[in-house]
Every structure is written in C-alpha cells, then in structure tokens.
Motif scaffolding. Structure first.
Motif, short mmCIF file in Angstrom:
data_model
loop_
_atom_site.label_atom_id
_atom_site.label_comp_id
_atom_site.label_asym_id
_atom_site.label_seq_id
_atom_site.Cartn_x
_atom_site.Cartn_y
_atom_site.Cartn_z
N GLU A 206 7.74 4.10 -5.68
CA GLU A 206 8.93 4.99 -6.00
C GLU A 206 9.86 5.26 -4.19
OE1 GLU A 206 10.44 6.30 -8.43
OE2 GLU A 206 9.43 5.02 -9.66
N THR A 207 8.39 5.70 -3.55
CA THR A 207 8.58 5.15 -2.29
C THR A 207 9.64 3.89 -1.94
OG1 THR A 207 6.51 6.69 -2.36
CG2 THR A 207 7.59 4.92 -0.21
N VAL A 208 9.03 2.70 -2.42
CA VAL A 208 10.28 1.70 -2.34
C VAL A 208 11.08 1.80 -2.75
CG1 VAL A 208 9.85 -0.60 -2.47
CG2 VAL A 208 7.97 0.03 -2.23
N VAL A 209 11.43 2.18 -3.99
CA VAL A 209 12.91 2.79 -4.15
C VAL A 209 13.74 3.76 -3.68
CG1 VAL A 209 14.11 3.77 -6.76
CG2 VAL A 209 12.37 1.97 -6.75
N ALA A 210 12.92 4.46 -3.30
CA ALA A 210 13.60 5.40 -2.20
C ALA A 210 14.10 5.12 -0.57
CB ALA A 210 12.62 6.94 -2.27
N VAL A 211 13.65 4.29 -0.62
CA VAL A 211 13.44 3.53 1.06
C VAL A 211 15.03 2.26 0.62
CG1 VAL A 211 13.61 1.50 2.03
CG2 VAL A 211 12.02 3.42 1.39
N LEU A 212 15.23 1.87 -1.02
CA LEU A 212 15.77 0.97 -1.19
C LEU A 212 17.19 2.60 -1.50
CD1 LEU A 212 13.93 -1.45 -3.42
CD2 LEU A 212 15.06 -1.71 -1.21
N ALA A 213 17.72 2.61 -1.47
CA ALA A 213 18.68 3.39 -2.02
C ALA A 213 19.34 4.25 -0.83
CB ALA A 213 17.94 5.44 -3.02
N HIS B 196 0.56 -1.03 -0.13
CA HIS B 196 -0.25 -0.16 -0.20
C HIS B 196 0.71 1.05 0.16
CE1 HIS B 196 -3.20 -2.23 0.48
NE2 HIS B 196 -2.61 -2.81 1.76
N VAL B 197 2.01 1.24 -0.94
CA VAL B 197 3.29 2.08 -1.01
C VAL B 197 3.23 2.26 -2.56
CG1 VAL B 197 3.86 2.09 1.21
CG2 VAL B 197 4.90 1.25 -0.27
N HIS B 198 3.65 3.37 -2.38
CA HIS B 198 3.40 4.09 -4.01
C HIS B 198 5.57 3.53 -4.54
CE1 HIS B 198 5.13 6.10 -8.15
NE2 HIS B 198 3.39 6.28 -7.83
#
Length: 225
Positions: free
Chosen positions: A198-205, A194-196
């Motif tokens: 790009e939010t997941v990509v940012a967290v991984l970065a 339930h997240v966007h």
C-alpha cells in the motif's frame, strides 16, 4: 468542459476501445479464481483476503489508462489532429484538462465495472466449486464496495504516471506502455523493496497526481505541436 470530453470520445476508434476493454474485463473476471486456485491459495482462507487480492489484480486497469494516453495525446500529436484541437475557442490548459478528465472518467468507470464483474464471477464460481473458505457476510460486501471505490480512485490517478514525461513531453508510445505496466506491477514486488504494497500504491498515486498537474500547468509550453 463536457462538450470537449465528448469530442475526445468521438475522435477515438471506438470499436477498438470496446474490444480492448472487453479483453480487460474477461481477463479480470477470472484472475482472482485462477490466482487463489493455482498461485496464492492462502488468499482463499476468507473473503476478506480474497478481496485484498482482487484489489491488486484490478491494478491491471492502469494499462488501459496508458492506452488512452496514447490515443488521446500521442496519436493526436503524430497525426496532427492536435493542431485542430488547438483551434477550439479555449486555452490549451482547458483543452488538456478536458482530455485528462475524459481519461480519468473512462479509467474510473472501467475500474468500477471490472470490480463488479470480477466480484460477481468469483462469487458465482465459488458457489459451484468452492475455493474460498467461509460464507460471504454483509461486512464482506460492504468492505468490497469500499475497496472498489477507493481503489478505483487510486487506479485512476496512478494511470497518469506516464502522462507528463512520456505522453506530452517525449510523445513516445512504447515508454508510455512500459511505464504503465511497471506502475501496475510494482506493488507486487514490494517485498523485494522491503515496503508494504500500500506504500507503493500511495507513492504511485502521488507521482500520478504530480504528472497530471504538471501536464496542465505546462500545457502552453510543452503543448506545442
């Protein structure tokens, strides 16, 4: 620093690395066409949407980063060549920085090449067997170039997620590869979280940045053979 980065390249089984890269490039070249035609036809409504889809497909290069972590760190610990590297007239922090910069440069270059090849192949295939609606505009080309650069930077940083825990501390091959696979696939399952995406990509970065920073800062302690 460049000299030590070149040494890392010379230590690798370069033929195997080129073969591995070629496999990645070939797969990435045709995945956008496959997904739009077979799995996600809604991304064929415009080149803008096709570009968005391709930006997530290119996350597969993260796995190449995991493979390099295995070659540059884990294998060198296991075959004792890391001990020879510690004989260089530089600190271990500098040595680890050179190794990390080498991996970063290789992953970034691989990502850029993959973006170019997949973009060209998708465009050419679409010319002969149209599956993307509408013409390719100058704005689309500019968007693709911007996406290529920003996503390649993110892919480079994300590829370091397994470095500290599994590459240097645990020195475990399988967990490193599994972590890389998880990192590249996680944005695709963002809807379940339930997240966007790009939010997941940012967290991984962020995790990747923390991992590579910790790897350099603890090089003197965890870097022991």
């Amino acid at each position: 620093m460049i000299k030590y980065m070149r040494l890392e390249w010379r230590k690798l089984d370069r033929l195997n690395v080129w073969i591995e890269l070629s496999i990645y490039f070939i797969i990435m070249m045709f995945l956008p066409t496959f997904f739009i035609n077979v799995v996600l036809p809604e991304y064929g409504q415009s080149f803008t949407q096709a570009i968005e889809l391709n930006s997530y497909i290119q996350m597969g290069i993260v796995l190449f980063g995991g493979s390099l972590i295995n070659h540059v760190f884990i294998e060198q610990y296991k075959n004792k060549t890391m001990a020879l590297s510690f004989g260089y007239p530089i600190s271990r922090k500098t040595l680890f920085t050179a190794k990390i910069l080498f991996i970063a440069a290789a992953v970034f270059a691989a990502s850029i090449i993959s973006f170019i090849l997949s973009g060209l192949s998708t465009y050419v295939i679409n010319l002969f067997a149209p599956f993307i609606e509408g013409p390719l505009s100058a704005a689309d080309v500019i968007q693709y170039a911007g996406t290529m650069l920003t996503r390649s930077l993110l892919i480079t940083v994300i590829s370091f997620v397994p470095l500290f825990l599994f590459g240097i501390w645990k020195r475990a091959v399988v967990p490193t590869i599994v972590c890389s696979i998880g990192s590249m696939q996680l944005p695709n399952f963002s809807s379940f979280l339930h997240v966007h995406p790009e939010t997941v990509v940012a967290v991984l970065a962020v995790l990747g940045a923390v991992s590579l920073t910790a790897s350099i800062l603890t090089a003197e302690k965890l870097g022991e053979v």
